[in-house]
Design an enzyme around this catalytic site. Structure first.
Site, PDB file in Angstrom:
ATOM      1  N   HIS A 105     -23.015  34.223   8.624  1.00 34.02           N
ATOM      2  CA  HIS A 105     -23.976  33.268   8.250  1.00 34.02           C
ATOM      3  C   HIS A 105     -25.163  33.968   7.444  1.00 34.02           C
ATOM      4  O   HIS A 105     -25.635  34.950   7.475  1.00 34.02           O
ATOM      5  CB  HIS A 105     -24.441  32.413   9.267  1.00 34.02           C
ATOM      6  CG  HIS A 105     -24.998  33.260  10.566  1.00 34.02           C
ATOM      7  ND1 HIS A 105     -24.398  33.732  11.122  1.00 34.02           N
ATOM      8  CD2 HIS A 105     -26.526  33.262  10.424  1.00 34.02           C
ATOM      9  CE1 HIS A 105     -25.352  34.334  12.035  1.00 34.02           C
ATOM     10  NE2 HIS A 105     -26.520  34.085  11.659  1.00 34.02           N
ATOM     11  N   HIS A 107     -29.032  32.818   6.081  1.00 32.50           N
ATOM     12  CA  HIS A 107     -30.338  31.977   6.450  1.00 32.50           C
ATOM     13  C   HIS A 107     -30.942  31.599   5.161  1.00 32.50           C
ATOM     14  O   HIS A 107     -31.081  32.650   4.316  1.00 32.50           O
ATOM     15  CB  HIS A 107     -31.019  32.668   7.265  1.00 32.50           C
ATOM     16  CG  HIS A 107     -30.943  33.241   8.540  1.00 32.50           C
ATOM     17  ND1 HIS A 107     -31.079  32.463   9.832  1.00 32.50           N
ATOM     18  CD2 HIS A 107     -30.126  34.185   9.076  1.00 32.50           C
ATOM     19  CE1 HIS A 107     -30.675  33.078  10.738  1.00 32.50           C
ATOM     20  NE2 HIS A 107     -30.133  34.057  10.227  1.00 32.50           N
TER      21      HIS A 107
HETATM   22  P1  AMP Z   1     -28.456  35.328  13.646  1.00 33.57           P
HETATM   23  O1  AMP Z   1     -29.675  36.115  14.471  1.00 33.57           O
HETATM   24  O2  AMP Z   1     -28.662  35.898  12.345  1.00 33.57           O
HETATM   25  O3  AMP Z   1     -27.156  35.635  14.422  1.00 33.57           O
HETATM   26  O4  AMP Z   1     -29.020  33.950  13.577  1.00 33.57           O
HETATM   27  C1  AMP Z   1     -28.439  32.658  14.316  1.00 33.57           C
HETATM   28  C2  AMP Z   1     -29.249  31.664  14.073  1.00 33.57           C
HETATM   29  O5  AMP Z   1     -28.560  30.642  14.586  1.00 33.57           O
HETATM   30  C3  AMP Z   1     -30.577  31.473  14.756  1.00 33.57           C
HETATM   31  O6  AMP Z   1     -31.516  31.458  13.675  1.00 33.57           O
HETATM   32  C4  AMP Z   1     -30.626  30.440  15.826  1.00 33.57           C
HETATM   33  O7  AMP Z   1     -31.882  29.588  15.595  1.00 33.57           O
HETATM   34  C5  AMP Z   1     -29.462  29.673  14.966  1.00 33.57           C
HETATM   35  N1  AMP Z   1     -28.765  28.944  16.154  1.00 33.57           N
HETATM   36  C6  AMP Z   1     -28.244  29.176  17.189  1.00 33.57           C
HETATM   37  N2  AMP Z   1     -27.494  28.034  17.692  1.00 33.57           N
HETATM   38  C7  AMP Z   1     -27.564  27.046  16.719  1.00 33.57           C
HETATM   39  C8  AMP Z   1     -26.814  25.773  17.016  1.00 33.57           C
HETATM   40  N3  AMP Z   1     -26.213  25.398  17.725  1.00 33.57           N
HETATM   41  N4  AMP Z   1     -27.052  25.190  15.384  1.00 33.57           N
HETATM   42  C9  AMP Z   1     -27.847  25.511  14.760  1.00 33.57           C
HETATM   43  N5  AMP Z   1     -28.368  26.824  14.715  1.00 33.57           N
HETATM   44  C10 AMP Z   1     -28.099  27.589  15.518  1.00 33.57           C
END
Ligand code: AMP
Length: 143
Positions: A105, A107
């Site tokens: 993903h 950001h």
């Molecule tokens: P990463 O650390 O790059 O894997 O980022 C994961 C992101 O997913 C973080 O910014 C979290 O806040 C976000 N996140 C975790 N669970 C969910 C969810 N159910 N829906 C949307 N975002 C989420």
């Protein structure tokens, strides 16, 4: 040594399958975008390819063209929707980098002069705010 296999029970895979809810702003054949529930800034959006991979390191390179076309589209939309001064793009690979969800993903975070990013995976945003922000982004994507 870092894990290298894709686990289809990760939370974004569940969102992609519609098993848990999300505040979606965009979807096509290859990519979904939805609000980050713990935003590092107003309008923090995640752009997620439907193709399964843990992160950039094991992804099929064919994923990146369609993914980054939508990253750009969403970046322009969030900049417009929130009147942002700029947009930060972040992408993490494996725990040492800060990755916490193991489905690739990107950001997309609107930025405003003088306002620092909040912490990564910090505080949960109110669902009402996420709904409102998703509506603003969808509006900007339509125009
Ligand atoms: P990463 O650390 O790059 O894997 O980022 C994961 C992101 O997913 C973080 O910014 C979290 O806040 C976000 N996140 C975790 N669970 C969910 C969810 N159910 N829906 C949307 N975002 C989420």
């Amino acid at each position: 040594m870092a894990e290298t296999t894709y686990d289809s029970t990760n939370i974004f895979a569940k969102i992609l399958r519609g098993e848990i809810p999300s505040h979606r702003v965009y979807e096509d054949d290859a990519v979904v975008a939805f609000m980050d529930v713990m935003p590092q800034g107003q309008g923090h959006t995640l752009v997620v390819p439907k193709a399964p991979s843990r992160n950039l390191l094991d992804a099929d390179p064919a994923t990146f063209g369609p993914l980054f076309a939508i990253v750009q589209k969403v970046a322009l939309a969030v900049k417009k929707a929130f009147g942002a001064d700029g947009v930060t793009i972040l992408q993490f690979n494996e725990p040492a980098s800060g990755q916490t969800v193991y489905h690739l993903h990107v950001h997309v975070i609107p930025r405003f002069e003088g306002i620092p990013l909040k912490s990564h995976s910090g505080q949960m945003e109110k669902p009402k705010v996420l709904t409102e922000n998703a509506g603003k982004i969808r509006g900007a994507l339509e125009n």
